[in-house]
Write a protein that holds these residues in place. Structure first.
Motif, PDB file in Angstrom:
ATOM      1  N   MET A   1      16.747 -84.537 -13.925  1.00 40.47           N
ATOM      2  CA  MET A   1      17.392 -86.037 -14.819  1.00 40.47           C
ATOM      3  C   MET A   1      18.940 -85.137 -15.707  1.00 40.47           C
ATOM      4  SD  MET A   1      17.331 -88.916 -17.798  1.00 40.47           S
ATOM      5  CE  MET A   1      18.001 -89.544 -18.592  1.00 40.47           C
ATOM      6  N   THR A   2      19.976 -85.622 -15.258  1.00 38.98           N
ATOM      7  CA  THR A   2      21.436 -85.042 -15.579  1.00 38.98           C
ATOM      8  C   THR A   2      20.955 -85.044 -17.160  1.00 38.98           C
ATOM      9  OG1 THR A   2      22.483 -85.680 -13.597  1.00 38.98           O
ATOM     10  CG2 THR A   2      24.123 -84.508 -15.510  1.00 38.98           C
ATOM     11  N   GLU A   3      21.058 -83.570 -17.399  1.00 38.77           N
ATOM     12  CA  GLU A   3      21.542 -83.447 -19.054  1.00 38.77           C
ATOM     13  C   GLU A   3      22.889 -84.262 -19.747  1.00 38.77           C
ATOM     14  OE1 GLU A   3      20.814 -79.749 -20.746  1.00 38.77           O
ATOM     15  OE2 GLU A   3      18.619 -79.866 -19.255  1.00 38.77           O
ATOM     16  N   HIS A   4      24.000 -83.965 -19.143  1.00 40.19           N
ATOM     17  CA  HIS A   4      25.368 -84.484 -19.698  1.00 40.19           C
ATOM     18  C   HIS A   4      25.786 -85.032 -18.047  1.00 40.19           C
ATOM     19  CE1 HIS A   4      24.257 -80.862 -22.155  1.00 40.19           C
ATOM     20  NE2 HIS A   4      25.240 -81.363 -22.902  1.00 40.19           N
ATOM     21  N   HIS A   5      26.806 -86.121 -18.937  1.00 35.69           N
ATOM     22  CA  HIS A   5      28.035 -87.003 -18.265  1.00 35.69           C
ATOM     23  C   HIS A   5      29.023 -86.176 -18.850  1.00 35.69           C
ATOM     24  CE1 HIS A   5      24.671 -89.627 -17.564  1.00 35.69           C
ATOM     25  NE2 HIS A   5      24.131 -88.963 -16.723  1.00 35.69           N
ATOM     26  N   LEU A   6      30.361 -86.851 -17.517  1.00 36.88           N
ATOM     27  CA  LEU A   6      31.414 -86.420 -17.650  1.00 36.88           C
ATOM     28  C   LEU A   6      31.985 -87.658 -18.751  1.00 36.88           C
ATOM     29  CD1 LEU A   6      34.008 -85.001 -16.758  1.00 36.88           C
ATOM     30  CD2 LEU A   6      33.834 -86.321 -15.201  1.00 36.88           C
ATOM     31  N   ALA A   7      32.994 -87.896 -19.844  1.00 38.42           N
ATOM     32  CA  ALA A   7      33.365 -89.224 -20.013  1.00 38.42           C
ATOM     33  C   ALA A   7      35.445 -88.343 -19.658  1.00 38.42           C
ATOM     34  CB  ALA A   7      33.165 -88.805 -21.658  1.00 38.42           C
ATOM     35  N   GLN A   8      35.998 -89.554 -19.534  1.00 37.88           N
ATOM     36  CA  GLN A   8      37.195 -89.519 -19.479  1.00 37.88           C
ATOM     37  C   GLN A   8      38.278 -90.763 -20.175  1.00 37.88           C
ATOM     38  OE1 GLN A   8      39.693 -91.351 -17.814  1.00 37.88           O
ATOM     39  NE2 GLN A   8      38.329 -93.533 -18.339  1.00 37.88           N
ATOM     40  N   VAL A   9      38.981 -90.338 -20.544  1.00 38.96           N
ATOM     41  CA  VAL A   9      40.461 -91.163 -21.402  1.00 38.96           C
ATOM     42  C   VAL A   9      41.540 -91.204 -20.096  1.00 38.96           C
ATOM     43  CG1 VAL A   9      40.516 -89.049 -23.297  1.00 38.96           C
ATOM     44  CG2 VAL A   9      40.606 -92.120 -23.473  1.00 38.96           C
ATOM     45  N   ASN A  10      42.044 -92.533 -20.601  1.00 39.70           N
ATOM     46  CA  ASN A  10      43.487 -92.239 -20.366  1.00 39.70           C
ATOM     47  C   ASN A  10      44.804 -92.956 -21.311  1.00 39.70           C
ATOM     48  OD1 ASN A  10      43.750 -94.426 -18.450  1.00 39.70           O
ATOM     49  ND2 ASN A  10      41.967 -93.369 -17.182  1.00 39.70           N
ATOM     50  N   ILE A  11      45.286 -92.744 -22.083  1.00 40.94           N
ATOM     51  CA  ILE A  11      45.679 -93.650 -22.807  1.00 40.94           C
ATOM     52  C   ILE A  11      47.374 -94.075 -22.086  1.00 40.94           C
ATOM     53  CG2 ILE A  11      44.725 -93.378 -24.694  1.00 40.94           C
ATOM     54  CD1 ILE A  11      47.270 -91.467 -25.480  1.00 40.94           C
ATOM     55  N   GLY A  12      47.473 -95.275 -21.890  1.00 42.26           N
ATOM     56  CA  GLY A  12      48.998 -95.223 -21.822  1.00 42.26           C
ATOM     57  C   GLY A  12      49.779 -96.175 -22.290  1.00 42.26           C
ATOM     58  N   ARG A  13      50.854 -95.819 -22.523  1.00 44.28           N
ATOM     59  CA  ARG A  13      51.929 -97.069 -23.299  1.00 44.28           C
ATOM     60  C   ARG A  13      52.613 -97.998 -22.199  1.00 44.28           C
ATOM     61  NH1 ARG A  13      54.269 -93.687 -26.393  1.00 44.28           N
ATOM     62  NH2 ARG A  13      53.071 -94.528 -27.706  1.00 44.28           N
ATOM     63  N   ILE A  14      52.354 -98.954 -22.103  1.00 43.57           N
ATOM     64  CA  ILE A  14      52.500-100.041 -20.865  1.00 43.57           C
ATOM     65  C   ILE A  14      54.091-100.615 -21.648  1.00 43.57           C
ATOM     66  CG2 ILE A  14      50.733-101.129 -20.620  1.00 43.57           C
ATOM     67  CD1 ILE A  14      50.911-103.454 -22.368  1.00 43.57           C
ATOM     68  N   VAL A  15      55.042-101.393 -20.650  1.00 45.00           N
ATOM     69  CA  VAL A  15      56.456-101.545 -20.129  1.00 45.00           C
ATOM     70  C   VAL A  15      56.953-102.653 -21.382  1.00 45.00           C
ATOM     71  CG1 VAL A  15      57.209-100.003 -18.517  1.00 45.00           C
ATOM     72  CG2 VAL A  15      57.122-102.817 -17.976  1.00 45.00           C
ATOM     73  N   ALA A  16      56.019-103.288 -21.432  1.00 44.69           N
ATOM     74  CA  ALA A  16      55.733-104.921 -22.222  1.00 44.69           C
ATOM     75  C   ALA A  16      54.578-105.136 -22.496  1.00 44.69           C
ATOM     76  CB  ALA A  16      56.560-106.263 -20.455  1.00 44.69           C
ATOM     77  N   PRO A  17      54.219-106.606 -23.486  1.00 42.39           N
ATOM     78  CA  PRO A  17      53.457-106.943 -23.804  1.00 42.39           C
ATOM     79  C   PRO A  17      52.501-107.415 -22.404  1.00 42.39           C
ATOM     80  CG  PRO A  17      54.828-107.594 -25.140  1.00 42.39           C
ATOM     81  CD  PRO A  17      55.968-106.723 -24.629  1.00 42.39           C
ATOM     82  N   LEU A  18      51.255-107.289 -22.388  1.00 36.90           N
ATOM     83  CA  LEU A  18      50.349-107.644 -21.571  1.00 36.90           C
ATOM     84  C   LEU A  18      50.734-109.090 -20.651  1.00 36.90           C
ATOM     85  CD1 LEU A  18      47.281-106.755 -22.885  1.00 36.90           C
ATOM     86  CD2 LEU A  18      48.209-105.684 -20.756  1.00 36.90           C
ATOM     87  N   ASP A  19      50.850-110.417 -21.765  1.00 35.33           N
ATOM     88  CA  ASP A  19      51.076-111.563 -21.256  1.00 35.33           C
ATOM     89  C   ASP A  19      53.076-111.921 -20.730  1.00 35.33           C
ATOM     90  OD1 ASP A  19      52.457-111.152 -23.364  1.00 35.33           O
ATOM     91  OD2 ASP A  19      51.188-112.910 -24.654  1.00 35.33           O
ATOM     92  N   SER A  20      53.327-110.717 -20.454  1.00 38.77           N
ATOM     93  CA  SER A  20      54.666-110.500 -19.670  1.00 38.77           C
ATOM     94  C   SER A  20      54.762-110.725 -19.029  1.00 38.77           C
ATOM     95  CB  SER A  20      55.424-109.901 -20.065  1.00 38.77           C
ATOM     96  OG  SER A  20      55.056-107.715 -19.787  1.00 38.77           O
ATOM     97  N   PRO A  21      55.864-111.053 -17.839  1.00 41.74           N
ATOM     98  CA  PRO A  21      55.757-111.373 -16.123  1.00 41.74           C
ATOM     99  C   PRO A  21      55.608-110.367 -15.849  1.00 41.74           C
ATOM    100  CG  PRO A  21      58.149-112.532 -17.431  1.00 41.74           C
ATOM    101  CD  PRO A  21      56.952-111.949 -18.493  1.00 41.74           C
ATOM    102  N   GLU A  22      56.444-108.921 -16.657  1.00 44.92           N
ATOM    103  CA  GLU A  22      56.334-107.486 -16.035  1.00 44.92           C
ATOM    104  C   GLU A  22      54.892-107.089 -15.934  1.00 44.92           C
ATOM    105  OE1 GLU A  22      60.171-108.170 -18.337  1.00 44.92           O
ATOM    106  OE2 GLU A  22      57.785-108.700 -18.668  1.00 44.92           O
ATOM    107  N   LEU A  23      54.114-107.735 -16.713  1.00 46.89           N
ATOM    108  CA  LEU A  23      52.974-107.125 -16.242  1.00 46.89           C
ATOM    109  C   LEU A  23      51.994-107.862 -15.675  1.00 46.89           C
ATOM    110  CD1 LEU A  23      51.383-104.764 -18.274  1.00 46.89           C
ATOM    111  CD2 LEU A  23      53.887-104.702 -18.441  1.00 46.89           C
ATOM    112  N   ALA A  24      52.066-108.990 -15.120  1.00 48.23           N
ATOM    113  CA  ALA A  24      51.219-110.525 -14.156  1.00 48.23           C
ATOM    114  C   ALA A  24      50.544-109.250 -13.646  1.00 48.23           C
ATOM    115  CB  ALA A  24      52.258-111.201 -14.392  1.00 48.23           C
ATOM    116  N   ASP A  25      51.195-108.749 -12.903  1.00 46.03           N
ATOM    117  CA  ASP A  25      50.162-108.186 -11.681  1.00 46.03           C
ATOM    118  C   ASP A  25      49.140-106.634 -11.867  1.00 46.03           C
ATOM    119  OD1 ASP A  25      50.013-108.298  -9.206  1.00 46.03           O
ATOM    120  OD2 ASP A  25      50.965-106.057  -7.783  1.00 46.03           O
ATOM    121  N   PHE A  26      49.574-106.023 -13.119  1.00 44.51           N
ATOM    122  CA  PHE A  26      48.408-105.523 -13.462  1.00 44.51           C
ATOM    123  C   PHE A  26      47.256-106.034 -13.854  1.00 44.51           C
ATOM    124  CE2 PHE A  26      46.918-103.179 -17.101  1.00 44.51           C
ATOM    125  CZ  PHE A  26      46.194-101.646 -16.878  1.00 44.51           C
TER     126      PHE A  26
END
Length: 156
Positions: A1-26
Protein backbone atom coordinates in the motif's frame (compact mmCIF):
# COMPACT_ATOMS: atom_id res chain seq x y z
CA UNK A 1 0.00 0.00 0.00
CA UNK A 2 1.22 3.50 -0.83
CA UNK A 3 2.21 5.52 2.22
CA UNK A 4 1.80 8.89 0.48
CA UNK A 5 -0.48 10.37 -2.12
CA UNK A 6 -0.07 13.48 -4.22
CA UNK A 7 -2.25 16.48 -3.39
CA UNK A 8 -2.68 19.20 -5.99
CA UNK A 9 -4.29 22.62 -5.97
CA UNK A 10 -4.87 25.20 -8.62
CA UNK A 11 -6.62 28.51 -8.24
CA UNK A 12 -7.91 30.88 -10.85
CA UNK A 13 -9.77 34.16 -11.13
CA UNK A 14 -12.74 33.80 -13.48
CA UNK A 15 -13.43 36.57 -15.99
CA UNK A 16 -17.06 36.95 -14.90
CA UNK A 17 -19.50 35.45 -12.38
CA UNK A 18 -20.25 31.75 -12.79
CA UNK A 19 -23.84 32.46 -13.86
CA UNK A 20 -22.73 34.81 -16.66
CA UNK A 21 -22.87 34.00 -20.39
CA UNK A 22 -19.05 34.20 -20.51
CA UNK A 23 -18.77 31.19 -18.17
CA UNK A 24 -21.74 29.16 -19.43
CA UNK A 25 -19.67 26.73 -21.50
CA UNK A 26 -17.15 26.23 -18.69
CA UNK A 27 -19.87 25.55 -16.11
CA UNK A 28 -21.70 23.21 -18.50
CA UNK A 29 -18.59 21.02 -18.91
CA UNK A 30 -17.70 20.74 -15.22
CA UNK A 31 -19.88 17.68 -14.44
CA UNK A 32 -18.31 15.75 -17.32
CA UNK A 33 -14.75 16.69 -16.34
CA UNK A 34 -15.36 15.96 -12.65
CA UNK A 35 -16.79 12.53 -13.55
CA UNK A 36 -13.78 11.90 -15.78
CA UNK A 37 -11.44 12.70 -12.88
CA UNK A 38 -13.41 10.47 -10.52
CA UNK A 39 -12.95 7.45 -12.77
CA UNK A 40 -9.38 8.17 -13.90
CA UNK A 41 -6.59 5.76 -12.97
CA UNK A 42 -4.86 6.90 -9.79
CA UNK A 43 -7.62 9.27 -8.66
CA UNK A 44 -8.16 9.28 -4.88
CA UNK A 45 -10.27 12.32 -3.87
CA UNK A 46 -11.38 15.81 -4.93
CA UNK A 47 -12.57 18.78 -2.95
CA UNK A 48 -16.28 19.55 -3.18
CA UNK A 49 -18.47 22.27 -1.76
CA UNK A 50 -21.71 21.73 0.19
CA UNK A 51 -23.59 20.44 -2.86
CA UNK A 52 -21.13 17.55 -3.00
CA UNK A 53 -20.73 17.73 -6.77
CA UNK A 54 -18.09 20.36 -7.51
CA UNK A 55 -16.09 23.06 -5.78
CA UNK A 56 -17.36 26.18 -7.55
CA UNK A 57 -19.08 27.54 -4.42
CA UNK A 58 -15.83 27.51 -2.44
CA UNK A 59 -13.98 30.81 -2.19
CA UNK A 60 -10.39 30.47 -0.97
CA UNK A 61 -10.14 34.24 -0.52
CA UNK A 62 -13.20 35.72 1.15
CA UNK A 63 -12.41 39.11 -0.37
CA UNK A 64 -12.28 37.85 -3.97
CA UNK A 65 -15.63 36.51 -5.18
CA UNK A 66 -14.13 35.48 -8.53
CA UNK A 67 -11.27 33.33 -7.20
CA UNK A 68 -11.99 29.59 -7.58
CA UNK A 69 -10.10 26.62 -6.20
CA UNK A 70 -9.64 23.07 -7.42
CA UNK A 71 -7.95 20.57 -5.13
CA UNK A 72 -7.58 16.82 -5.51
CA UNK A 73 -5.48 13.86 -4.39
CA UNK A 74 -3.87 11.29 -6.68
CA UNK A 75 -1.78 8.17 -6.25
CA UNK A 76 1.18 9.71 -8.09
CA UNK A 77 2.49 12.57 -10.20
CA UNK A 78 2.15 10.29 -13.23
CA UNK A 79 -1.54 9.65 -12.52
CA UNK A 80 -2.25 13.37 -12.22
CA UNK A 81 -0.21 14.11 -15.35
CA UNK A 82 -2.18 11.45 -17.25
CA UNK A 83 -5.50 13.01 -16.31
CA UNK A 84 -4.33 16.59 -16.87
CA UNK A 85 -2.66 16.17 -20.24
CA UNK A 86 -3.93 12.92 -21.76
CA UNK A 87 -7.72 13.06 -21.37
CA UNK A 88 -10.54 15.39 -22.38
CA UNK A 89 -9.40 17.61 -19.51
CA UNK A 90 -6.73 18.96 -21.87
CA UNK A 91 -9.47 20.36 -24.13
CA UNK A 92 -10.77 22.46 -21.23
CA UNK A 93 -7.27 23.40 -20.15
CA UNK A 94 -6.55 24.71 -23.65
CA UNK A 95 -9.54 27.06 -23.32
CA UNK A 96 -8.65 28.43 -19.86
CA UNK A 97 -7.89 31.94 -21.19
CA UNK A 98 -11.54 32.24 -22.25
CA UNK A 99 -12.68 31.72 -18.67
CA UNK A 100 -9.81 32.73 -16.38
CA UNK A 101 -7.56 35.75 -16.09
CA UNK A 102 -3.86 35.12 -16.48
CA UNK A 103 -2.37 34.95 -12.99
CA UNK A 104 0.78 37.01 -12.47
CA UNK A 105 2.14 34.63 -9.86
CA UNK A 106 2.10 30.93 -9.10
CA UNK A 107 -1.43 29.54 -9.06
CA UNK A 108 -0.81 25.85 -8.53
CA UNK A 109 1.08 23.53 -6.23
CA UNK A 110 1.54 19.84 -5.52
CA UNK A 111 2.67 18.19 -2.30
CA UNK A 112 2.79 14.76 -0.72
CA UNK A 113 0.27 13.84 1.97
CA UNK A 114 -0.06 10.70 4.07
CA UNK A 115 -2.46 8.25 2.42
CA UNK A 116 -5.96 9.01 3.70
CA UNK A 117 -5.28 12.71 4.40
CA UNK A 118 -7.82 15.17 2.98
CA UNK A 119 -6.39 18.67 2.36
CA UNK A 120 -8.29 21.75 3.50
CA UNK A 121 -8.72 24.99 1.58
CA UNK A 122 -6.33 26.71 4.01
CA UNK A 123 -3.70 23.99 3.60
CA UNK A 124 -3.97 24.18 -0.19
CA UNK A 125 -3.66 27.97 -0.20
CA UNK A 126 -0.60 27.69 2.07
CA UNK A 127 1.05 25.43 -0.52
CA UNK A 128 0.39 27.93 -3.32
CA UNK A 129 1.94 30.61 -1.08
CA UNK A 130 5.00 28.39 -0.56
CA UNK A 131 5.57 28.05 -4.31
CA UNK A 132 5.10 31.80 -4.71
CA UNK A 133 7.60 32.60 -1.96
CA UNK A 134 10.23 29.88 -2.41
CA UNK A 135 9.70 28.27 -5.80
CA UNK A 136 9.40 24.49 -6.02
CA UNK A 137 10.61 22.64 -2.91
CA UNK A 138 9.81 19.18 -1.49
CA UNK A 139 7.02 20.85 0.55
CA UNK A 140 5.29 22.45 -2.48
CA UNK A 141 6.25 21.87 -6.10
CA UNK A 142 5.00 21.89 -9.69
CA UNK A 143 4.89 19.61 -12.73
CA UNK A 144 7.99 21.39 -14.01
CA UNK A 145 9.99 20.36 -10.94
CA UNK A 146 8.31 17.45 -9.14
CA UNK A 147 9.77 15.88 -6.01
CA UNK A 148 9.48 12.20 -5.09
CA UNK A 149 7.24 10.99 -2.30
CA UNK A 150 8.99 11.01 1.10
CA UNK A 151 9.44 7.23 1.21
CA UNK A 152 10.86 7.25 -2.32
CA UNK A 153 13.33 9.99 -1.40
CA UNK A 154 14.50 8.00 1.63
CA UNK A 155 15.34 5.01 -0.58
CA UNK A 156 17.53 7.00 -3.00
Amino acid sequence: MTEHHLAQVNIGRIVAPLDSPELADFVAQLPEINALADRSPGFVWRMVDDDGVGATALRPDGEDALLLINCSVWESVEALRGFTYHTEHLRMLSRRREWFHRMGEAHQAMWWVPAGHVPTVAEAMDRVAMVREHGPTPEAFTFQKPYPAPTEAARV
